[in-house]
Motif scaffolding. Structure first.
Motif, PDB file in Angstrom:
ATOM      1  N   PHE A 374       0.898  -1.222   0.103  1.00 32.08           N
ATOM      2  CA  PHE A 374      -0.078  -0.044  -0.218  1.00 32.08           C
ATOM      3  C   PHE A 374       0.953   1.309  -0.033  1.00 32.08           C
ATOM      4  N   GLU A 375       0.150   2.436  -0.541  1.00 31.26           N
ATOM      5  CA  GLU A 375       0.758   3.470  -0.247  1.00 31.26           C
ATOM      6  C   GLU A 375       0.853   4.028   1.133  1.00 31.26           C
ATOM      7  N   GLN A 376       1.500   4.920   1.573  1.00 29.85           N
ATOM      8  CA  GLN A 376       1.527   5.565   2.934  1.00 29.85           C
ATOM      9  C   GLN A 376       0.167   5.866   3.396  1.00 29.85           C
ATOM     10  N   SER A 377      -0.719   6.695   2.436  1.00 32.16           N
ATOM     11  CA  SER A 377      -1.843   7.219   2.860  1.00 32.16           C
ATOM     12  C   SER A 377      -2.601   5.957   3.181  1.00 32.16           C
ATOM     13  N   GLU A 378      -2.888   4.785   2.114  1.00 28.21           N
ATOM     14  CA  GLU A 378      -3.575   3.681   2.338  1.00 28.21           C
ATOM     15  C   GLU A 378      -3.315   3.178   3.647  1.00 28.21           C
ATOM     16  N   LYS A 379      -2.020   2.918   3.979  1.00 31.17           N
ATOM     17  CA  LYS A 379      -1.735   2.171   5.348  1.00 31.17           C
ATOM     18  C   LYS A 379      -2.414   3.000   6.368  1.00 31.17           C
ATOM     19  N   GLN A 380      -2.115   4.305   6.217  1.00 29.79           N
ATOM     20  CA  GLN A 380      -2.846   5.199   7.530  1.00 29.79           C
ATOM     21  C   GLN A 380      -4.253   5.128   7.716  1.00 29.79           C
ATOM     22  N   GLN A 381      -4.718   5.168   6.449  1.00 29.71           N
ATOM     23  CA  GLN A 381      -6.342   4.744   6.425  1.00 29.71           C
ATOM     24  C   GLN A 381      -6.555   3.638   7.148  1.00 29.71           C
ATOM     25  N   GLN A 382      -6.070   2.697   6.822  1.00 27.24           N
ATOM     26  CA  GLN A 382      -6.314   1.305   7.449  1.00 27.24           C
ATOM     27  C   GLN A 382      -5.884   1.143   8.954  1.00 27.24           C
ATOM     28  N   GLN A 383      -4.659   1.973   9.067  1.00 29.80           N
ATOM     29  CA  GLN A 383      -4.607   1.723  10.627  1.00 29.80           C
ATOM     30  C   GLN A 383      -5.508   2.583  11.554  1.00 29.80           C
ATOM     31  N   LYS A 384      -6.280   3.481  10.908  1.00 38.57           N
ATOM     32  CA  LYS A 384      -7.515   4.270  11.662  1.00 38.57           C
ATOM     33  C   LYS A 384      -8.591   3.378  11.763  1.00 38.57           C
ATOM     34  N   ARG A 385      -8.786   2.376  10.835  1.00 39.12           N
ATOM     35  CA  ARG A 385      -9.802   1.440  11.198  1.00 39.12           C
ATOM     36  C   ARG A 385      -9.093   0.337  12.430  1.00 39.12           C
ATOM     37  N   VAL A 386      -8.177  -0.105  12.283  1.00 36.93           N
ATOM     38  CA  VAL A 386      -7.641  -0.735  13.480  1.00 36.93           C
ATOM     39  C   VAL A 386      -7.847  -0.123  14.587  1.00 36.93           C
ATOM     40  N   GLU A 387      -7.571   0.905  14.763  1.00 35.43           N
ATOM     41  CA  GLU A 387      -7.768   1.838  15.883  1.00 35.43           C
ATOM     42  C   GLU A 387      -8.899   2.158  16.451  1.00 35.43           C
ATOM     43  N   LEU A 388      -9.961   2.121  15.424  1.00 28.45           N
ATOM     44  CA  LEU A 388     -11.314   2.222  15.803  1.00 28.45           C
ATOM     45  C   LEU A 388     -11.903   1.134  16.284  1.00 28.45           C
ATOM     46  N   LEU A 389     -11.601  -0.130  15.671  1.00 27.15           N
ATOM     47  CA  LEU A 389     -12.051  -1.353  16.422  1.00 27.15           C
ATOM     48  C   LEU A 389     -11.468  -1.868  17.275  1.00 27.15           C
ATOM     49  N   THR A 390     -10.464  -1.587  17.583  1.00 27.58           N
ATOM     50  CA  THR A 390      -9.607  -2.214  19.051  1.00 27.58           C
ATOM     51  C   THR A 390     -10.470  -1.934  20.285  1.00 27.58           C
ATOM     52  N   PRO A 391     -10.802  -0.683  20.477  1.00 32.82           N
ATOM     53  CA  PRO A 391     -11.721  -0.635  21.783  1.00 32.82           C
ATOM     54  C   PRO A 391     -13.008  -1.310  21.627  1.00 32.82           C
ATOM     55  N   ILE A 392     -13.562  -1.495  20.552  1.00 28.93           N
ATOM     56  CA  ILE A 392     -14.983  -2.165  20.355  1.00 28.93           C
ATOM     57  C   ILE A 392     -14.514  -3.717  20.650  1.00 28.93           C
ATOM     58  N   VAL A 393     -13.407  -4.297  20.107  1.00 29.74           N
ATOM     59  CA  VAL A 393     -13.059  -5.627  20.335  1.00 29.74           C
ATOM     60  C   VAL A 393     -12.726  -5.790  21.896  1.00 29.74           C
ATOM     61  N   LYS A 394     -12.203  -5.009  22.442  1.00 27.75           N
ATOM     62  CA  LYS A 394     -11.711  -5.313  23.749  1.00 27.75           C
ATOM     63  C   LYS A 394     -12.658  -5.003  24.767  1.00 27.75           C
ATOM     64  N   GLY A 395     -13.440  -4.040  24.642  1.00 28.33           N
ATOM     65  CA  GLY A 395     -14.374  -3.542  25.242  1.00 28.33           C
ATOM     66  C   GLY A 395     -15.831  -4.190  25.248  1.00 28.33           C
ATOM     67  N   TRP A 396     -16.310  -4.205  24.112  1.00 36.37           N
ATOM     68  CA  TRP A 396     -17.767  -4.957  23.868  1.00 36.37           C
ATOM     69  C   TRP A 396     -17.560  -6.590  23.918  1.00 36.37           C
ATOM     70  N   MET A 397     -16.520  -7.170  23.489  1.00 38.94           N
ATOM     71  CA  MET A 397     -16.445  -8.425  23.428  1.00 38.94           C
ATOM     72  C   MET A 397     -16.245  -8.974  24.840  1.00 38.94           C
ATOM     73  N   THR A 398     -15.681  -8.365  25.740  1.00 36.77           N
ATOM     74  CA  THR A 398     -15.027  -8.706  27.036  1.00 36.77           C
ATOM     75  C   THR A 398     -16.447  -8.573  28.115  1.00 36.77           C
ATOM     76  N   GLU A 399     -17.190  -7.545  27.774  1.00 37.08           N
ATOM     77  CA  GLU A 399     -18.430  -7.012  28.490  1.00 37.08           C
ATOM     78  C   GLU A 399     -19.389  -8.215  27.821  1.00 37.08           C
ATOM     79  N   PHE A 400     -19.580  -8.467  26.792  1.00 43.67           N
ATOM     80  CA  PHE A 400     -20.608  -9.514  26.447  1.00 43.67           C
ATOM     81  C   PHE A 400     -20.212 -11.064  26.762  1.00 43.67           C
ATOM     82  N   ALA A 401     -19.049 -11.078  27.120  1.00 40.29           N
ATOM     83  CA  ALA A 401     -18.621 -12.388  27.788  1.00 40.29           C
ATOM     84  C   ALA A 401     -19.246 -12.844  28.873  1.00 40.29           C
ATOM     85  N   GLN A 402     -19.510 -11.576  29.864  1.00 36.98           N
ATOM     86  CA  GLN A 402     -20.102 -11.880  31.114  1.00 36.98           C
ATOM     87  C   GLN A 402     -21.281 -12.300  31.212  1.00 36.98           C
ATOM     88  N   GLU A 403     -22.187 -11.673  30.025  1.00 38.22           N
ATOM     89  CA  GLU A 403     -23.559 -12.409  30.033  1.00 38.22           C
ATOM     90  C   GLU A 403     -23.600 -13.588  29.267  1.00 38.22           C
TER      91      GLU A 403
END
Length: 596
Positions: A374-403
């Motif tokens: 990828f060009e640097q701009s594409e990598k940066q865009q993809q990294q933003k998606r990673v950073e957006l999903l990471t707290p959802i993966v960590k927060g929601w999935m672990t809270e959901f596991a309690q239920e």
């Protein structure tokens, strides 16, 4: 006790038809890696998980690690299992080839890691922490440190830890007091760390501790933290293990769950100073450690899936065997025929499948973010998606596991409340997940602050636009089940858009608002993204269902039915969380501290 069976078919389906694994590998310039290879790898991992690691799960719960004279002895059987794990080459799966790794995509590693954590989460924490140490050294270690430590860590011959927390410095790392005193080409590390997972054991000849500490002239606060390697055994000039370093485990924590994983109080420098080596530049340790933390946060989210899958399998088996009450025909029946038990099983099944789709999607996004094609701009865009999903993966999935792990106890009835069935262990083990590697509150603040408000919602709205496309595709489909999913997804999306716009409009004028509503915003996004990925799964299944394929009609029909249930049962929660967000939840501030 139930046995664990790797969910091979669902993992393969998500890889092949939700993520598009073959296309992903072509994008990564790894066309020789195919979905068939991935299926074979996951199948082989499933054998080790079910045959070796799973039987030790209850052993670790009952026979805890012990400490003596600063050394920890792990649960019986764990050392032999770990040796088999490294003999089969599993630690090398995704690591760089130059240090002895196989350089396979991260998403394969994630699919395999799910199996380890489902089979035996306490055991799997050890290699999980090593993977985080590897990531940090690849990103920030000097060539000398990389050559000395990475091959041994990647092979699994040594293990790694992360040492952040201190008695007076939990989530607030600005309070870190551990000292690093210059001593020639090295440093003397003096201080104490607590809650150190797998901080000591006898499974490997050396343990590589990554430790946060302060230099004498360091600035105050988080800007004055540096990162150091502190090996359990010092490496001599010939590259051989020398004397024991001045580091020891002074005690083990007595915990609610994950009993087989030693959680250590680690003392550095009781005899004058543990030998440590600076990683990267001075005073940049916090940013370096977050390389480990971000890896660990997605891994902990994966644990939420893993323990929920284990609990679901146990409920499914028990409900098929337990005869209780009468069915509609007035005959004695297994409890799986009772409507409320079916509700709980469907809640568990759809929840775990939504989490699996999210975990693997987020892992594939990491692969794309690191794609050198990828060009640097594409990598940066993809990294933003990673950073957006990471707290959802960590927060929601672990809270959901309690239920979901709690539902497993409910399916078992009174037998779930006694230790003999093993249902309680999964519930206890799951309880740590929303706490370590950044609490749910920290993840929620990260999502609403750094990942939403900081760019005026641009990254989030790009994700929501993709969800909109899926909702429209299914709403206009000629299949009635897909139409239902599409309509429910579209309605939930509208609620999420309303909440997002409200946050963006009001947060600037109320500095407390983001913190007030951050948890509900996180959970809202989790349920929405989970529903979106199950909707994509249902659409893919509908395309395949009348074609010749490896999955079969029954599996594909089940994927669609599961997505319908999720859209009816879980997507309405998006509306509830939106309603809370849009109140600003100001009532939490109405009481004084004395009124609580």
């Amino acid at each position: 006790m139930t046995t664990y069976t790797a969910p091979l078919q669902d993992s393969a389906f998500v890889l092949e038809h939700v993520i598009g694994f073959d296309q992903l590998c072509e994008t990564l310039n790894h066309s020789e890696i195919t979905v068939d290879l991935a299926k074979t790898i996951i199948e082989e991992a499933g054998k080790l998980a079910s045959e070796v690691l799973s039987p030790l799960n209850i052993v670790g719960d009952q026979k805890h690690p012990v400490t003596s004279a600063g050394q920890v002895t792990e649960t019986p059987g764990f050392s032999q299992a770990y040796q088999q794990y490294i003999d089969n080459g599993w630690p090398t799966l995704t690591a760089p080839e130059e240090f002895g790794g196989q350089a396979l995509p991260n998403v394969i590693g994630t699919a395999v890691n799910e199996l380890w954590h489902s089979a035996n989460m306490a055991f799997a924490l050890c290699p999980m922490l090593s993977q985080g140490a590897i990531e940090a050294l690849i990103a920030h270690g000097s060539p000398g440190l990389q050559q000395q430590y990475l091959p041994k860590l990647i092979s699994g011959e040594w293990t790694g830890t992360m040492n952040l927390t201190e008695p007076n410095a939990g989530s607030d790392l600005a309070a870190v007091a551990c000292k690093a005193i210059p001593d020639g080409n090295a440093f003397k590390i003096i201080g104490q760390k607590i809650f150190i997972t797998w901080g000591d054991h006898q499974m490997t000849p050396n343990i590589v501790h990554l430790v946060l500490a302060r230099l004498p002239d360091a600035p105050a606060g988080v800007k004055g933290i540096s990162l150091f390697i502190v090996p359990k055994y010092i490496i001599d000039e010939n590259g051989q293990l020398g004397e024991l370093n001045d580091v020891n485990c002074s005690s083990l924590e007595h915990k609610l769950g994950i009993h087989g994983s030693p959680t250590c109080v680690m003392n550095f420098g009781d005899q004058g100073g543990a030998v440590g080596y600076l990683v990267g530049e001075a005073n940049k340790g916090l940013s370096y450690m977050f390389t480990m933390m971000n890896h660990a946060r997605q891994s902990v989210g994966l644990q939420g899936l893993s323990i929920s899958e284990r609990a679901y399998q146990q409920s499914r088996q028990y409900s098929q065997e337990r005869i209780q009450g009468l069915n509609a025909q007035g005959e004695k029946a297994a409890i799986i025929q009772h409507p409320d038990v079916r509700r709980m099983l469907m809640a568990m099944k759809s929840g775990t499948e939504a989490m699996r789709a999210l975990a693997l999607t987020a892992a594939a996004d990491i692969d794309l973010a690191h794609n050198n094609q990828f060009e640097q701009s594409e990598k940066q865009q993809q990294q933003k998606r990673v950073e957006l999903l990471t707290p959802i993966v960590k927060g929601w999935m672990t809270e959901f596991a309690q239920e979901l792990t709690s539902l497993n106890i409910q399916v078992h009835g009174g037998m779930g409340f006694v230790e003999e069935t093993g249902a309680a262990q999964h519930y206890r083990d799951a309880r740590i997940l929303p706490i370590y590697e950044g609490t749910t509150g920290i993840q929620a603040l990260d999502l609403i602050g750094r990942k939403t408000l900081s760019d005026n919602g641009q990254s989030l709205k790009q994700l929501l636009a993709e969800i909109q496309s899926t909702a429209e595709l299914l709403t206009n489909h000629d299949n009635n089940q897909l139409q239902q999913i599409g309509e429910k997804l579209g309605r939930a999306l509208d609620h999420a858009l309303t909440a997002t716009d409200w946050i963006l409009e009001n947060a600037a004028n109320n500095k407390l608002l983001a913190g007030n509503v951050s948890f509900d915003n996180l959970m809202m996004m989790g349920y929405l993204v989970g529903g979106w990925l199950l909707a994509k799964s249902a659409h893919a299944a509908s395309v395949l269902i009348d074609q010749e394929n490896d999955y079969g009609h029954a599996f594909l029909a089940t994927k669609i039915n599961t997505a319908v249930f999720y859209s009816h049962y879980y997507l309405p929660r998006v509306s509830q969380h939106k309603d809370i967000v849009c109140t600003g939840l100001v009532s939490i501030l109405d009481l004084s501290a004395e009124q609580f």
